[in-house]
Design a protein around this motif. Structure first.
Motif, short mmCIF file in Angstrom:
data_model
loop_
_atom_site.label_atom_id
_atom_site.label_comp_id
_atom_site.label_asym_id
_atom_site.label_seq_id
_atom_site.Cartn_x
_atom_site.Cartn_y
_atom_site.Cartn_z
N VAL A 70 0.84 -1.20 0.00
CA VAL A 70 0.00 0.00 0.00
C VAL A 70 0.88 1.25 0.00
O VAL A 70 0.64 2.20 -0.76
CB VAL A 70 -0.94 -0.01 1.22
N ALA A 71 1.90 1.25 0.85
CA ALA A 71 2.79 2.41 0.93
C ALA A 71 3.48 2.68 -0.40
O ALA A 71 3.69 3.85 -0.78
CB ALA A 71 3.84 2.20 2.03
N ASP A 72 3.80 1.61 -1.11
CA ASP A 72 4.50 1.76 -2.40
C ASP A 72 3.62 2.42 -3.46
O ASP A 72 4.13 2.88 -4.48
CB ASP A 72 4.99 0.40 -2.90
N LYS A 73 2.30 2.47 -3.22
CA LYS A 73 1.42 3.18 -4.16
C LYS A 73 1.56 4.70 -4.03
O LYS A 73 1.15 5.44 -4.94
CB LYS A 73 -0.04 2.79 -3.90
N ASN A 74 2.10 5.15 -2.91
CA ASN A 74 2.39 6.58 -2.76
C ASN A 74 3.68 6.91 -3.50
O ASN A 74 4.67 6.19 -3.40
CB ASN A 74 2.56 6.94 -1.28
N LYS A 75 3.66 8.00 -4.25
CA LYS A 75 4.86 8.45 -4.95
C LYS A 75 5.46 9.62 -4.18
O LYS A 75 4.82 10.66 -4.04
CB LYS A 75 4.52 8.90 -6.38
N VAL A 76 6.66 9.41 -3.67
CA VAL A 76 7.29 10.46 -2.85
C VAL A 76 8.17 11.31 -3.76
O VAL A 76 9.32 10.97 -4.04
CB VAL A 76 8.11 9.85 -1.70
N MET A 543 -4.93 7.01 -0.06
CA MET A 543 -6.36 6.91 -0.37
C MET A 543 -6.85 5.47 -0.17
O MET A 543 -7.96 5.24 0.34
CB MET A 543 -6.63 7.36 -1.82
N HIS A 544 -6.02 4.51 -0.53
CA HIS A 544 -6.38 3.11 -0.30
C HIS A 544 -6.56 2.86 1.20
O HIS A 544 -7.57 2.27 1.63
CB HIS A 544 -5.29 2.20 -0.86
N LEU A 545 -5.61 3.31 1.98
CA LEU A 545 -5.66 3.11 3.43
C LEU A 545 -6.88 3.80 4.04
O LEU A 545 -7.61 3.23 4.86
CB LEU A 545 -4.36 3.64 4.06
N ILE A 546 -7.13 5.05 3.62
CA ILE A 546 -8.24 5.83 4.19
C ILE A 546 -9.58 5.23 3.80
O ILE A 546 -10.49 5.12 4.64
CB ILE A 546 -8.11 7.30 3.75
N ASP A 551 -14.30 2.07 5.51
CA ASP A 551 -15.23 0.95 5.42
C ASP A 551 -15.26 0.16 6.73
O ASP A 551 -16.33 -0.24 7.20
CB ASP A 551 -14.83 0.03 4.26
N TRP A 552 -14.10 -0.08 7.31
CA TRP A 552 -14.03 -0.89 8.53
C TRP A 552 -14.67 -0.17 9.71
O TRP A 552 -15.43 -0.76 10.47
CB TRP A 552 -12.58 -1.24 8.85
N ALA A 756 -2.96 12.38 9.24
CA ALA A 756 -3.16 11.19 8.40
C ALA A 756 -2.12 10.09 8.63
O ALA A 756 -2.44 8.90 8.53
CB ALA A 756 -3.15 11.60 6.93
N SER A 757 -0.89 10.47 8.95
CA SER A 757 0.16 9.44 9.00
C SER A 757 -0.04 8.44 10.13
O SER A 757 0.50 7.34 10.08
CB SER A 757 1.54 10.10 9.14
N ILE A 758 -0.82 8.80 11.16
CA ILE A 758 -1.03 7.85 12.25
C ILE A 758 -2.28 7.00 12.06
O ILE A 758 -2.57 6.13 12.88
CB ILE A 758 -1.04 8.55 13.63
#
Length: 957
Positions: A70-76, A543-546, A551-552, A756-758
């Motif tokens: 999931v983290a790898d979907k973020n482009k830094v 966005m995937h994480l959020i 949903d959960w 958001a990071s936490i």
């Protein structure tokens, strides 16, 4: 081969009691099973009929693999966006020993000062940094973010205004859009007019009570406001300034040119951007406002031995005491991030910070000259770190070229903004020049970078260059090698009790395990280095994480949708009430302004209602601590025409599942109101019931309680709200990143998704526990609480219980009768320190009581150790009661006992040293020593010192 499918369950690591411990506790309670306890405790009519629909629980290893994807979907990309967020370098010694250290992040808010001297000192250092840099006399120990700090400044100056007819807060157009957004939200409830207009003397009309200025401005320009500030003060108008802390190493502090309040974000002092947070905002003001300043203040006092000690000062301003009269609803601060920022200042010192600021500024000047050499027009004459370049119709081409180099700039029409930060390199400046040169169709070889780097160009006017000293205290001029810094951090850590040492049994605060596997991803660059306004295609991982967490949590709460913008529980309360307000107004019911609140409610409830512009009507509670349903019905009927909402905590603040909760919600709905459920006690609901199922319309979740984000010594926190379907359109929007519909209320926090990071911590907890694990955690939390109740009720009266004599996840021990022979509840709290424990919640919700919440993470041996301590203390109280010990000169009144006191040559107390230090056998193998004796609260309030004093001078005073 029978173990071929074996997989270690995270649930078994998170939940403290093992099978034997669980069985032993059930036997002690006279029960045959855990389900029997739950059936007797949680009312049948609110029980969920089916299990939570959540993905199958992952192992810790599997989760870390998944979240890495999931983290790898973020482009830094390299961020030059600015707008209040900049990359910073977190020194490794601080990352390893503070940010990643449970000795710092599992501490509780320092209400018990004697076992919190380390973080109190670090927070006092933070206050000193802020006071020194801003040029103002007093600062607090952090707020939630820059935008909410600005809103707090507005409201403080509004409350203190001399001209009570003045309703206008004059705001310069050149402020961060997210700050203006939050200001508008907070102004709405009080009839404050936000007037956006140029900052000139002609706009200082009689209806203006204060002015808000960004310095440096949002576009990077630096201006001289001294003459303007003088003119404003001459008319009785105050000045609130938002600033960049790092820039003040070079720029004249606002306090020196006339600011009354200075706010901002300390994120540049070594704290990752984290897609918007958490970061510690700061708030500084003049000494004249010290009784009005919002948030927590750390003050210097002495202990019972006359030695230097620290404490949280002026606590009577806090919500649980002042309730709807509180000046703010702030509960959670950003202590951990303020501590990190303070250590950054200690590590670098004044010279180091000035070098960092000068390097940022010099690189900006080099880039300015390079771009002008290439034929571009740069619009900012005076600046610190930000340039604005006119590019005209070429803006699209330039943006594409920048993205090809993994660079993000700030784009506004045909102007490109570039903000340089601590991580920017000389090579980055050259690359930026190449990008602009290519777009211009010229060669970058026209730029002589060596000559520019060695050149001199003064762009900060001499009148705005800082001449005053800062960070002169020895603490900022001593610890500059890593060895010295490591030892300093560890010396402070050793003074603080945390979950590393023992359970922290605070009622309503849910101090549970913050698992390492939950914490690890927070430090990854793919979560930590993203700017909150980065392009959407670079933030797909977040966005995937959020979306998944949305949903959960929606499933867990029974609601339609969540908003993650509120970055504290109290902020969630406020956001929920503003959503309800917007809903009523959409139906033409703007008259609905009555909020019913039970007498037992947490103090932030009435404070939040007041902030939302509501009038609080208190609903009675009966002798068992439950809402008086008939009084509720009468008041709902009386105020039916204007009923806005009911704020209710469930289980109640008294630790009871109230049987008629569904009826309570129905009464409110029948009279046109909405039900706001405080999620502070959600740890007793998950998997068994839910706010939506019970009948609530909106609920905030304290992710730093139920969902395992650590308290961090007083923050960070997150307070997302869940809402029923009819309230979804009104969830908070954001000025920069659209996250809601046209009917959405304006922002309540600076970043679109709060801290958001936490969020990854709560995501990890739910993913690794799964539906069964979460439900079992709730059941064990209820079992642990009832076991403690059963063990202690023969020694201490337990105030409230449910229909079958059980409590929910917490209980209240009544200590009021001990006052008859001179023992206060605070004496018990201080004596617990000698036994190695943090006190339960003292005198809330009932004065003279202790509210205990063990959580599911504590094992039976730890629960027994805590109970043994309280039983032993009860025997010490009995010695006073029956005359064996003197009412004033006894082991409780002198607690806590420091190592220095116990080992001194002079011992003339009527009890032994062993009784003082080792009253129970287990302490001989595992003793935590309070670092100071009982602190003198009243002296600290009378002589308020909230920055680092020279210790010699303070001792002489």
């Amino acid at each position: 081969m029978s173990n071929v499918n074996y997989q270690e369950k995270f649930e078994n690591r998170h939940i403290g009691p093992n099978a034997d411990g669980t069985e032993d506790m059930l036997t002690y309670l006279g029960l045959n099973s855990l389900d029997e306890l739950i059936d007797q405790t949680v009312p049948e009519q609110i029980r969920l009929k089916k299990s939570l629909r959540l993905p199958k629980a992952l192992s810790e290893t599997a989760y870390l693999q998944k979240i890495k994807e999931v983290a790898d979907k973020n482009k830094v990309y390299k961020s030059f966006i600015g707008q209040g967020y900049n990359n910073a370098i977190l020194p490794g010694v601080i990352q390893r020993n503070v940010f990643e250290n449970p000795g710092w992040y599992t501490q509780y808010t320092p209400y018990q000062a004697e076992i919190a001297q380390g973080r109190l000192q670090a927070l006092l250092n933070f206050q000193t940094v802020v006071s020194d840099f801003t040029g103002l006399e007093i600062a607090n120990a952090s707020l939630l973010d820059e935008a909410t700090a600005a809103a707090e400044g507005m409201f403080m100056l509004y409350s203190a205004r001399k001209n009570k007819d003045a309703q206008v807060f004059l705001v310069t157009p050149n402020v961060y859009p997210q700050t203006l957004d939050v200001l508008r939200t907070r102004a709405l409830s009080f009839g404050i007019e936000i007037r956006v207009a140029d900052i000139n003397e002609g706009n200082l009309s009689d209806d203006v009570f204060a002015v808000f200025i960004q310095y440096p401005a949002a576009d990077g320009t630096v201006s001289d406001y001294k003459t303007f500030a003088d003119a404003a003060h001459a008319q009785g108008i105050t000045i609130c300034v938002a600033t960049d802390l790092l820039s003040l190493a070079l720029l004249t502090p606002p306090g020196e040119w006339g600011a009354d309040v200075v706010v901002g974000n300390s994120q540049r002092f070594g704290v990752p951007m984290g897609f918007g947070g958490p970061h510690a905002a700061f708030f500084a003001t003049k000494d004249a406002f010290k009784r009005n300043i919002p948030g927590r203040i750390i003050g210097v006092t002495v202990d019972a031995n006359g030695d230097y000690a620290l404490r949280m000062a002026l606590q009577t301003r806090e919500q649980h005491i002042r309730r709807d009269k509180a000046s703010s609803n702030i509960c959670t601060a950003q202590a951990l991030l303020a501590i990190m920022a303070s250590f950054y200042a200690v590590y670098h010192g004044p010279k180091g910070i000035r070098k960092i600021a000068s390097r940022v500024h010099d690189l900006t000047v080099v880039l300015d000259q390079a771009l002008q050499t290439l034929g571009y027009k740069q619009l900012n004459k005076a600046y610190f770190d930000t340039l604005r370049i006119e590019v005209g119709a070429q803006v699209g081409t330039l943006k594409g070229e920048a993205l090809d180099h993994d660079f993000n700039f700030f784009y506004e029409n045909d102007v490109v903004g570039i903000s340089v930060d601590e991580t920017t390199t000389f090579e980055d400046i050259q690359t930026i020049a190449k990008i602009f040169a290519k777009v211009q169709g010229v060669s970058v070889t026209e730029v002589d970078f060596d000559e520019l780097a060695n050149g001199q160009l003064e762009v900060i006017p001499s009148d705005l260059q800082r001449t005053s000293d800062y960070l002169t205290h020895p603490v900022f001029n001593t610890h500059h090698s890593e060895t010295e810094m490591l030892r300093y951090i560890k010396s402070l850590e050793s003074k603080d009790l945390s979950l590393c040492h023992s359970m922290i049994p605070l009622g309503s605060c849910t101090m549970k395990l913050n698992a390492t596997s939950e914490m690890v991803p927070v430090t990854w660059a793919n979560f930590g280095s993203l700017h909150p306004f980065a392009p959407a295609d670079q933030t797909l991982g977040y966005m995937h994480l959020i979306h998944e967490l949305n949903d959960w949590l929606s499933e867990i709460t029974g609601f339609a949708k969540m908003s993650f913008q509120p970055n504290s529980g109290a902020q969630g309360e406020y956001a929920g009430l503003m959503v309800i307000r917007a809903y009523h107004e959409s139906r033409g019911d703007s008259n609905r302004n009555i909020c019913l609140i039970p007498a037992s409610a947490h103090g932030t409830n009435p404070a939040s209602a007041s902030m939302a512009g509501l009038k609080v009507v208190v609903v009675k509670c009966d002798e068992r601590g439950n809402i008086d349903v008939e009084d509720l019905r009468a008041k709902a009927t009386e105020h039916a025409e204007n009923l806005n909402s009911l704020m209710v905590t469930y289980p109640s603040t008294h630790g009871v599942f109230e049987e008629p909760i569904i009826e309570i919600c129905q009464i409110v709905h029948e009279h046109g109101g909405q039900v706001y459920m405080d999620g502070a006690n959600m740890n007793a609901q998950v998997g068994l019931t839910s706010p939506g199922f019970i009948g609530a319309d909106v609920c905030h979740l304290n992710l730093h309680k139920t969902f395992c984000i650590p308290h961090g010594g007083g923050g960070p926190g997150m307070g997302p709200i869940g809402v029923a379907e009819h309230l979804v359109p009104f969830l908070p929007n954001h000025e920069v990143v659209e996250i809601s519909g046209e009917q959405g209320i304006s922002a309540v926090s600076a970043a679109p998704f709060g801290s958001a990071s936490i969020l990854v911590i709560s995501h990890a907890y739910i993913a690794m526990m799964g539906a069964d694990g979460l439900t079992n955690a709730t059941k064990l939390a209820i079992l642990n609480a009832n076991y403690i109740k059963a063990r202690l009720e023969q020694h201490y009266p337990v105030l409230y219980a449910g229909a079958n004599g059980h409590c929910a996840h917490e209980m209240i021990l009544d200590c009021r009768s001990f006052k008859n022979f001179g023992i206060e509840v605070s004496d018990i709290a201080k004596r617990l320190m000698d036994y190695g424990f943090h006190a339960p919640t003292v005198s809330f919700p009932v004065a003279g009581t202790l509210m205990v919440e063990p959580t599911e993470s504590e094992s039976k041996p730890e629960l027994d150790r805590f109970c043994d301590a309280l039983v032993a203390i009860r025997q010490e109280i009995a010695a006073v009661e029956n005359g064996e010990a003197d009412a004033k000169d006894n082991v409780l009144k002198h607690a806590p006992h420091t190592a220095e006191v116990v080992t001194s040559d002079d011992w003339n107390r009527p009890y032994s040293r062993q009784t003082a230090a080792y009253p129970i056998a287990y302490l001989k193998a595992n003793k935590f020593w309070p670092s100071v004796g009982r602190v003198n609260d009243s002296q600290g309030d009378r002589q308020l010192i909230c920055s680092c004093p020279p210790i010699e001078e303070y001792a002489e005073a």
